[in-house]
Design a protein around this motif. Sequence first.
Motif, PDB file in Angstrom:
ATOM      1  N   LEU A 101       1.191  -1.321  -0.282  1.00  0.00           N
ATOM      2  CA  LEU A 101       0.034   0.607  -0.133  1.00  0.00           C
ATOM      3  C   LEU A 101       0.765   1.371   0.163  1.00  0.00           C
ATOM      4  N   LEU A 102       1.947   1.182   0.647  1.00  0.00           N
ATOM      5  CA  LEU A 102       2.409   2.340   1.168  1.00  0.00           C
ATOM      6  C   LEU A 102       3.726   2.107  -0.031  1.00  0.00           C
ATOM      7  N   LEU A 103       3.941   1.644  -0.791  1.00  0.00           N
ATOM      8  CA  LEU A 103       4.448   1.333  -1.983  1.00  0.00           C
ATOM      9  C   LEU A 103       4.010   1.924  -2.792  1.00  0.00           C
ATOM     10  N   ASN A 104       2.598   1.605  -3.155  1.00  0.00           N
ATOM     11  CA  ASN A 104       1.664   2.332  -3.819  1.00  0.00           C
ATOM     12  C   ASN A 104       1.548   3.828  -3.953  1.00  0.00           C
ATOM     13  N   SER A 105       1.327   4.335  -3.052  1.00  0.00           N
ATOM     14  CA  SER A 105       1.055   5.912  -3.000  1.00  0.00           C
ATOM     15  C   SER A 105       2.365   6.164  -3.056  1.00  0.00           C
ATOM     16  N   VAL A 106       3.746   5.588  -2.765  1.00  0.00           N
ATOM     17  CA  VAL A 106       5.124   6.348  -2.829  1.00  0.00           C
ATOM     18  C   VAL A 106       5.289   6.635  -4.309  1.00  0.00           C
ATOM     19  N   MET A 107       5.154   5.700  -4.956  1.00  0.00           N
ATOM     20  CA  MET A 107       5.445   5.358  -6.764  1.00  0.00           C
ATOM     21  C   MET A 107       4.318   6.702  -6.933  1.00  0.00           C
ATOM     22  N   ARG A 108       2.839   6.773  -6.465  1.00  0.00           N
ATOM     23  CA  ARG A 108       2.257   7.639  -7.180  1.00  0.00           C
ATOM     24  C   ARG A 108       2.271   9.391  -6.603  1.00  0.00           C
ATOM     25  N   ALA A 109       3.419   9.068  -5.166  1.00  0.00           N
ATOM     26  CA  ALA A 109       3.570  10.507  -5.215  1.00  0.00           C
ATOM     27  C   ALA A 109       4.585  11.286  -5.315  1.00  0.00           C
ATOM     28  N   PHE A 110       5.516  10.792  -5.398  1.00  0.00           N
ATOM     29  CA  PHE A 110       7.158  11.123  -4.938  1.00  0.00           C
ATOM     30  C   PHE A 110       7.272  11.174  -7.034  1.00  0.00           C
ATOM     31  N   ARG A 111       7.817  11.859  -6.849  1.00  0.00           N
ATOM     32  CA  ARG A 111       8.648  12.518  -8.488  1.00  0.00           C
ATOM     33  C   ARG A 111       8.360  11.588  -9.309  1.00  0.00           C
ATOM     34  N   PRO A 112       8.179  11.599 -10.275  1.00  0.00           N
ATOM     35  CA  PRO A 112       8.111  10.384 -11.864  1.00  0.00           C
ATOM     36  C   PRO A 112      10.075  10.216 -11.795  1.00  0.00           C
ATOM     37  N   GLU A 113      10.631  11.878 -11.743  1.00  0.00           N
ATOM     38  CA  GLU A 113      12.216  11.501 -12.037  1.00  0.00           C
ATOM     39  C   GLU A 113      12.667  10.965 -11.523  1.00  0.00           C
ATOM     40  N   PHE A 114      12.420  10.658  -9.860  1.00  0.00           N
ATOM     41  CA  PHE A 114      12.937  10.060  -8.662  1.00  0.00           C
ATOM     42  C   PHE A 114      11.950   8.596  -8.860  1.00  0.00           C
ATOM     43  N   VAL A 115      11.527   8.494  -9.013  1.00  0.00           N
ATOM     44  CA  VAL A 115      10.994   7.419  -9.552  1.00  0.00           C
ATOM     45  C   VAL A 115      10.875   5.780 -10.689  1.00  0.00           C
ATOM     46  N   ALA A 116      11.402   6.856 -11.226  1.00  0.00           N
ATOM     47  CA  ALA A 116      11.736   6.030 -13.079  1.00  0.00           C
ATOM     48  C   ALA A 116      13.529   5.826 -12.838  1.00  0.00           C
ATOM     49  N   ALA A 117      14.310   7.092 -12.266  1.00  0.00           N
ATOM     50  CA  ALA A 117      15.983   6.782 -12.392  1.00  0.00           C
ATOM     51  C   ALA A 117      15.719   5.470 -11.192  1.00  0.00           C
ATOM     52  N   ARG A 118      15.125   5.148  -9.738  1.00  0.00           N
ATOM     53  CA  ARG A 118      14.816   3.753  -9.379  1.00  0.00           C
ATOM     54  C   ARG A 118      14.023   2.350  -9.675  1.00  0.00           C
ATOM     55  N   ALA A 119      13.322   2.803 -11.407  1.00  0.00           N
ATOM     56  CA  ALA A 119      12.776   1.580 -11.541  1.00  0.00           C
ATOM     57  C   ALA A 119      12.547   0.207 -11.416  1.00  0.00           C
ATOM     58  N   THR A 120      14.003  -0.274 -11.492  1.00  0.00           N
ATOM     59  CA  THR A 120      14.826  -1.193 -11.090  1.00  0.00           C
ATOM     60  C   THR A 120      14.612  -1.775 -10.009  1.00  0.00           C
ATOM     61  N   ASP A 121      14.354  -0.656  -8.714  1.00  0.00           N
ATOM     62  CA  ASP A 121      14.250  -1.254  -7.104  1.00  0.00           C
ATOM     63  C   ASP A 121      13.065  -1.815  -6.977  1.00  0.00           C
ATOM     64  N   PHE A 122      11.987  -0.739  -7.590  1.00  0.00           N
ATOM     65  CA  PHE A 122      10.651  -0.611  -7.373  1.00  0.00           C
ATOM     66  C   PHE A 122      10.155  -1.713  -7.950  1.00  0.00           C
ATOM     67  N   ILE A 123      10.750  -1.990  -9.006  1.00  0.00           N
ATOM     68  CA  ILE A 123       9.860  -3.897  -8.957  1.00  0.00           C
ATOM     69  C   ILE A 123      10.647  -4.906  -8.441  1.00  0.00           C
ATOM     70  N   GLY A 124      11.579  -4.723  -8.221  1.00  0.00           N
ATOM     71  CA  GLY A 124      11.881  -5.501  -7.562  1.00  0.00           C
ATOM     72  C   GLY A 124      11.519  -5.676  -5.669  1.00  0.00           C
ATOM     73  N   MET A 125      11.048  -4.585  -5.378  1.00  0.00           N
ATOM     74  CA  MET A 125      10.001  -4.457  -4.110  1.00  0.00           C
ATOM     75  C   MET A 125       9.027  -5.237  -4.409  1.00  0.00           C
ATOM     76  N   ILE A 126       8.086  -4.598  -5.353  1.00  0.00           N
ATOM     77  CA  ILE A 126       7.029  -4.632  -6.020  1.00  0.00           C
ATOM     78  C   ILE A 126       6.778  -6.745  -6.131  1.00  0.00           C
ATOM     79  N   LYS A 127       7.992  -6.670  -6.342  1.00  0.00           N
ATOM     80  CA  LYS A 127       8.002  -8.222  -6.226  1.00  0.00           C
ATOM     81  C   LYS A 127       8.234  -9.236  -5.267  1.00  0.00           C
ATOM     82  N   ASP A 128       8.353  -8.196  -4.165  1.00  0.00           N
ATOM     83  CA  ASP A 128       8.298  -8.809  -2.683  1.00  0.00           C
ATOM     84  C   ASP A 128       7.441  -9.182  -2.349  1.00  0.00           C
ATOM     85  N   CYS A 129       6.251  -7.518  -2.987  1.00  0.00           N
ATOM     86  CA  CYS A 129       4.860  -7.626  -1.232  1.00  0.00           C
ATOM     87  C   CYS A 129       4.728  -9.016  -1.083  1.00  0.00           C
ATOM     88  N   ASP A 130       3.824  -8.687   0.008  1.00  0.00           N
ATOM     89  CA  ASP A 130       2.911 -10.162   0.139  1.00  0.00           C
ATOM     90  C   ASP A 130       1.887  -9.742  -0.965  1.00  0.00           C
TER      91      ASP A 130
END
Lengths: 974, 314
Positions: free
Chosen positions: A436-465
């Motif tokens: 839930l948090l991850l979702n909000s982080v991705m929505r709220a933070f600057r797209p540039e910030f998210v885009a730069a760490r897209a691979t990290d995010f994908i990893g985190m999404i995979k780890d999610c319950d």
Amino acid sequence: MFCASSLCGLSRRSRGRNYDAELQRCRPEMAPVEFGDYHPLKPIMVTDTKTRRGARKGSTSSSSSSSSSVPPDPLSSMLDGTDPLSMFAAASATETPAVSHSASAGDLGRKRREKEEEAVGPDFEPWYSKRGEILTRFTTTEKLSINLFMGIDKGKAQSPGSSGVSEKVRTRLEELDDLEEGSQREMLNLSQQDYTNRIEELNQSLKEAWSSDQKVKALKIVIQCSKLLSDTSVIQFYPSKFVLITDILDTFGQLVYDRIWTMCSDPQPLPDSFTVEDVNDTAKETCLNWFFKIASIRELLPRLYVEAAILKCNRFLNKNGIQETLPRLTAMIRGIGDPLVAAYTRAYLCRIGMEVAPHLKDSLNRNFFDLLTTFRQISGESVRNQLVVQRVEVPEYLTLYSPAISWILQCIAYRAPEPLLTEMMERCKKLGNNALLLNSVMRAFRPEFVAARATDFIGMIKDCDEAGFPKHLLFGSLGQSLASADPPESERLTILNEAWKVITKVRSPVDYISCAEIWVEFTCRHFTKREVNTVLADIIKHMTPDRAFEDAYAQLQSVIRKILTYFHDFSVLFSMERFLPFLDMFQKDSVRVEVCRSIMEVFIKHQVDLTRDPVILNAMLHICKTMHDSVNALTLEDEKRSLALLIIGFIRMVSFGRDFEQQLSFCVEARATFCNLEPVLVQLIHTVNQLAMETRRVMRGSHSRKTAAFVRACAAYSFITIPSLSSIFSRLSLYLLSGQVALANQCLSQADAFLKAAVSILPEVPRSISIEGKLRSSESFLLDFINNFLATLLVVPDHPEHGVLYLVRGLLNMVQDYTWEENSDAKVRIYISALPLLAAMSQETYLYSIPKVDSNETLYGGDPKFLSEINKLSETLIAQILDHLKALGREEQSTRRQGAVALSLFSALLAHGDLRNNKLSQLTVNLWNLSHKHGYCETRISVRTLEHIKHQAQQPDMAHLSDTVQRLTLQTRT
Amino acid sequence: MFFLDTMGLMFKCIYSGILSTVLFVCLCVFVCVCVQEVVAGVIVLVCKESLQHHGITLNMEGLVNLQLSSKSVGVFEAFYNSVKPIQLISNNIEVAKAGKIPGGKTEIPFEFPLQAKGNKVLYETYHGVFVNIQYTLRCDMKRPLLAKDLSRNCEFIVHCQPQKSKIAPTPVNFTVTPDTLENIRERSSLPKFLIRGHLDATNCVISQPLTGEVLVENSDTPIKSIELQLVRVETCGCAEGYARDATEIQNIQIAEGDVCHGLSIPIYMVFPRLFTCPTLETTNFKVEFEVNVVIVLHDDHLITENFPLKLCRV
């Protein structure tokens, strides 16, 4: 006295003309303009030095580069770098790299930057834009209830009188009192719409209560409303309820603030940047009173909300009020047990905080950290019990949080430094169920910030319950960020692969398409048609079973829209194998047409070059055909028109270059395809005519046998297409136009046929036609057309098998037989305008001719028989006109028309008749007198006519006119 | 030493005479002047036409009203035996001699010294249940025959001048478990819980909020609500002894629902004006305050922790 009979039977002769000489005379005298002289459009220039004059003459360049001898131009002197704007720009530009450039400039820059940090810029997405989204997203069909208890707060002081009565009895009594006031209301079984209306009513009654000076009632309404927020029954609706009720709180906060503000602005309005010292004592007292009142509200939630609502009023009391209150309120929210209620309260506080004191970031962060700490409550027992009672699934419950958390994160992330965002992310990572948090982080933070760490995010999404928050939503949020900011080049393909791997596994078509739709944009943005094609294929695969596409037209349409924004090259677009099959999924007619329409719009906008690409043509024809086939008897006129416009746009983009025959066959095909849209047919005829003219241009006017056959084919195309049009005037004008084209291409018999056809349908012209829904007389259009037609007839050679002036006679016969409107001079006017034609025909050389076409001048070579034929015809015409004049003279009310007709005949005769003939000259004089007889003539026109004749009389061989002039008398109306 | 709150009060009255309508408004604006300790202001008279009167007087009075509660003595005794009010201050001046007031708005300024009667002390304004300390101004206008006398009342508020000495805050920690409770019937039926917390001070400044923290370490039964109950304890002495009564002033909820365990919740309460005053102890009566931290469990168990407060003005 005008005697018509005495003039009959006279030979009317047109005067001979020398068109070239006349043209020379008519040209205005050429006044040679000296270069460099004054010209109104030339920019005004200050050139003072005499030595420079010669050199600068005529130059239009600006004088900014000139030396100091040029007097300072106020504008250009500003551009020397001394104007405040460029100075700022220079200062801030140099300030960033340089450490100590110039103290003053640096200070200025810093101050400006501080100010920027303080204020919330336009890039901060405001709350009201979220509002609508929340209201549409969180809906319910369950029944809602509002329980308003407008009782006196129990915490309020007790009057000494009631002290003896027990607590229970006292509350009872209060309730009774309230019932008498009718203020306790419990509304059950409300639908969502009812609920919204009720809340709006409360908002209204709040305003009313306020304006009627019932401040206590207003406060009670607000307290009761915010109390509703502690009620989490029908939990799916909670976010919407929050939106509705915080609207009321906003209204209230504004009312209180405005009131206190006006209290201080008695002598003069308070400046926006007022300080505590500017506030007078009464205002302070009132403000303090509000805070005391609110501090004694018994329940926690209303106390929090109402105090947050009037947070801004702290400005009236002391400097640090807001700064001290925000952290306190933030801490107080910890007392709210329900995590959802608490999260939304935090969101509200953050919102107010951002509005009132955007520079106070600390309490925003504090709010978020508290939120993280209380996160474990979400999986707690009381929440679980509640969900069981309300029969709500955990994933659905979790999505209820996202607006609040997203908002809080958006406030935090707004212009936040990178390390803070990283820290936030780390904190989110540490928590267990962080989807839930991850979702909000991705929505709220600057797209540039998210885009730069897209691979990290994908990893985190995979780890999610997997059980908690649906993953496709997570990927959706990530996709949204990636749609507007670019991840590192090297990672893009991996990201797409990883994401699509998950997306393609989503079972539910609705979830799938909502996620896939977002990712299409990323794919289009960074990849070629191959990848997009794959994506399309995948979408088709998912959406086809069970006709799932039927429920997802909106998303599918958005997919098309996204592709169209990135692919403007239609040859690439249509070479995607899956594009057209994708279009086939739009099976509902209205949607299908809409999609085609959007494709066409993009095509017309972006296709710059003419095209003959078979892929594009086939696809576009298919699309246009779809649009065309949607037209039926019920289609609105406007709709038809816009569809036709789009198809026309396409037809105009088609060109086979020199391959004229193929172009013609395309037109044949198009005609068959688009037979229901008349404007398209008209366009096709124009295209074909243009084609013929193009052929003529290529052949430089002399056709070979092959091209001659081709242009005849073009003419044939037009000839058989025109009759299928329903609008009589487009038929007429197209016949005329095609006739002219045929004539220009030396297809005499075709031209004859066109013109004959035009003449033959003249009787069909209705007397009135509908223009923009109004019935108008067609007379003026018909007159225009016939005049145009007459002009063309000059160059049309007579058909050898028919008699002399066959077409002219035919036209005039039609005019005679046509049922003109009663009381109309149209027929006679046509006769009058036929006279100049006849005059022109009797010349030795015609005014104009068509290359390679022999007109009557050559055919007859000035044969006296031909001339006498013309004269006879004009005699008949004049006789007809005179008859008409006589008839007009009979009735009193038509004398004005008589005058006008007489004058125009007079002008025609004067211009084209040979006035050396005495009879004719007598006739003109009579006509002049007739037109002036009733005094309807405008004196100005008469005077100018006379002057013109006098002028003409001075020409050689026009001397006879001076006699006529003598006889024309000016009658002034007395 | 006393000073007055700055405040403005307005009274309106519409008077209908036999022949004409006269609007009569008396507005008193009190301006506090700390050094001289005076009540000053203006009487505002508004009338349409000139008005005949037999003199205007202004009366200032400070009273302590004591009442015996029916709990301590019987209902009838309470009614009859109410203690005589104690007059703290009384002053009377004639503002205008008999005459005429012109039509329109007339303002008459006035000023009273705030001097207690004899060896009495001026207490702070306090509105309670059994003890009331009130200061009023009354303006009377005597009227000729056939016209009613006019009278307007107006309360003004007296605050003690701050005591010079500063009080050091004395934080009080508390822990509540089933074992610390008194006054229960069956200790065994109690659910397990551990609640800790502290108050930043029990000797509070009246203009500052009461602050502190409460933290639910654990609780078997979910918590329904945590509340702060402000209580006044009024004691009236009379011939038969004295009566002591505790009544609630206000109840402020600081937590609602099952709050997150292990997260401290702030205690924050603003002392309401008029209903609180610095803790007062005189020969005839006492006004004291207490705060209760009330924890309501979901099964409606009520756990109360009591803290006596000492209020003062700094």
